[in-house]
Design a protein around this motif. Structure first.
Motif, mmCIF file in Angstrom:
data_model
loop_
_atom_site.group_PDB
_atom_site.id
_atom_site.type_symbol
_atom_site.label_atom_id
_atom_site.label_comp_id
_atom_site.label_asym_id
_atom_site.label_seq_id
_atom_site.Cartn_x
_atom_site.Cartn_y
_atom_site.Cartn_z
ATOM 1 N N ARG A 6 42.676 43.771 47.894
ATOM 2 C CA ARG A 6 42.785 43.644 46.499
ATOM 3 C C ARG A 6 42.587 42.549 45.938
ATOM 4 N N ILE A 7 42.181 42.417 44.445
ATOM 5 C CA ILE A 7 42.030 41.497 43.654
ATOM 6 C C ILE A 7 42.899 41.204 42.727
ATOM 7 N N SER A 8 43.715 40.021 42.590
ATOM 8 C CA SER A 8 44.600 39.936 41.535
ATOM 9 C C SER A 8 44.290 39.012 40.403
ATOM 10 N N ASN A 9 44.500 39.456 39.377
ATOM 11 C CA ASN A 9 44.069 38.723 38.098
ATOM 12 C C ASN A 9 45.194 37.548 37.532
ATOM 13 N N ILE A 10 44.847 36.598 37.350
ATOM 14 C CA ILE A 10 45.806 35.465 37.091
ATOM 15 C C ILE A 10 45.193 34.661 35.812
ATOM 16 N N ARG A 11 46.108 34.176 34.916
ATOM 17 C CA ARG A 11 45.498 33.557 33.806
ATOM 18 C C ARG A 11 45.311 32.091 34.212
#
Length: 326
Positions: free
Chosen positions: A117-122
Motif C-alpha cells: 500500500r502507498i501512503s500519502n503524506i504532506r
C-alpha cells in the motif's frame, strides 16, 4: 540473493533527493542496484547525486538531457542489470523493509508482480523513515493478472502508480513509458498486469508518496497534457479482446478519466465550454450500461451519473468527485 534495480528519476529535487536516497540505502534487503537518472537538473541535484555515488558503490548515476520522467524511467530500464525492477520517485521515500517485503511477496507466492500500500503524506508533516514495518499477517491477497487489472481499474487494492511494486524485469520487454506524455503510469501498469500470471498484494504501508509537490501537474491550472489521461485510458480498450469480461471496468476507467479532465477544466477561470460539452457527449455514450452494470459499485455509479448534470452545475460535480473519492 536476487539483485533488485531501484530506478529513481530525478529532476531539480535538491530539497528532497537526499531523504529519498537515504531511505533506499538503508533497505534491509541489500542486493540492490540504485540507478538514479538525472533528467537534466539545473539545481544542486547533480552534485548531491555525485556525493552519494562516492559513499555507496551500489549507486549509479546516469545523466541525460531533460526529457521528462517517462524518458528517465526508460533510461533506467535500459541501464538496469537487476533481475527485478522497483521504482521510487525522487521526492518520495520508503521504509527500511520496503524491498524485502516486496521480495517476500514475490518469492513466496511465485508472483510476477508484488505490491504494497502507498501512503500519502504532506511535505510539511513527514514522519522519519526509521521503522521497519512487516507484512500484515493473514492479509495477503493473491490474484491473477486479470484480477489485479480489474482491481486497478476499479480503484481497489492495486494502485495505478508504477511505484509501490516489484516487477519481474522481463515484463518491461514490450512495455515502455510513453515519452513526452504525463499519466505515463496509466499507460503502462495495466498492460504489465495483463501480462502477469500472478500478482501478490499486502496492505503493509511502507511507501510514502508526498502529496503537495510544487512541481506536480496536479497542483497546476489546466494543462492540455491532462488529455493524456483520457488517451491512456482509451488505449486500454484493446484489453477487451484479451479480457472481454472486463469491458465494464475498462469503460469505467475511460469515463473516470474523462470526468477527471472535466474537473480540471472547470477549476480554471475559463470554463472551456466547448471542450466540456464534447467530453460530456463522449462520456454519455456509456452511462446507461454502466449504471446497470454489476461490476461497478454504488459510488462509482454515482460518479458516472454525474455526467448527466447540466454544464452550469459542473462545479457541483467537481465537489462531488472530491467527496466520494477522498
Amino acid at each position: 540473493m536476487d539483485r533488485v534495480t531501484v530506478i529513481i528519476p530525478a529532476y531539480n529535487v535538491e530539497n528532497h533527493i537526499e531523504k529519498c536516497i537515504k531511505s533506499v540505502i538503508v533497505q534491509s534487503y541489500t542486493d540492490l542496484e540504485i540507478l538514479v537518472v538525472d533528467d537534466g537538473s539545473l539545481d544542486q541535484t547533480p552534485e548531491i547525486l555525485k556525493q552519494f555515488s562516492l559513499l555507496d558503490e551500489r549507486i549509479k548515476v546516469v545523466t541525460q538531457d531533460n526529457k521528462g520522467v517517462a524518458a528517465a524511467r526508460n533510461t533506467g530500464l535500459r541501464e538496469a542489470t537487476g533481475n527485478y525492477i522497483a521504482f521510487v520517485d525522487s521526492d518520495d521515500y520508503v521504509l527500511p523493509n520496503y524491498i524485502s517485503n516486496l521480495m517476500f511477496l514475490m518469492k513466496w507466492y511465485d508472483a510476477d508482480v508484488s505490491a504494497t500500500r502507498i501512503s500519502n503524506i504532506r511535505m510539511n508533516n513527514q514522519a522519519e523513515a526509521d521503522d521497519c514495518r512487516n507484512l500484515v499477517q493473514d492479509q495477503t491477497i493473491v490474484m491473477s493478472g486479470k484480477e489485479a487489472l480489474n482491481s486497478l481499474l476499479l480503484r481497489k487494492e492495486i494502485a495505478v502508480a508504477v511505484y509501490g511494486k516489484l516487477y519481474q524485469r522481463e515484463l518491461f520487454e514490450e512495455n515502455v513509458f510513453p515519452e513526452g506524455k504525463i499519466y505515463e503510469d496509466l499507460a503502462v501498469v495495466p498492460f504489465i498486469l495483463a501480462k502477469s500470471k500472478t500478482v501478490s498484494y499486502n496492505p503493509v504501508s511502507d511507501y510514502y508518496y508526498v502529496t503537495d509537490r510544487n512541481m506536480s501537474i496536479m497542483n497546476k491550472q489546466f494543462d492540455a497534457r491532462n488529455y493524456d489521461r483520457i488517451q491512456a485510458s482509451k488505449n486500454l480498450q484493446v484489453l477487451k479482446t484479451q479480457f472481454p469480461e472486463l469491458r465494464d471496468s475498462l469503460d469505467f476507467q475511460y469515463i473516470r478519466s474523462i470526468i477527471q479532465v472535466m474537473n480540471n477544466l472547470v477549476a480554471t477561470d475559463d470554463y472551456h465550454k466547448r471542450e466540456l460539452f464534447e467530453l460530456k457527449l463522449e462520456a454519455s455514450k456509456y452511462i446507461d450500461r454502466l449504471i446497470r452494470s454489476n461490476a461497478i459499485g454504488i459510488k462509482d455509479k454515482l460518479l458516472v451519473k454525474s455526467v448527466d448534470l447540466p454544464l452550469i452545475l459542473l462545479k457541483i460535480m467537481s465537489k462531488m468527485y472530491k467527496f466520494i473519492y477522498k
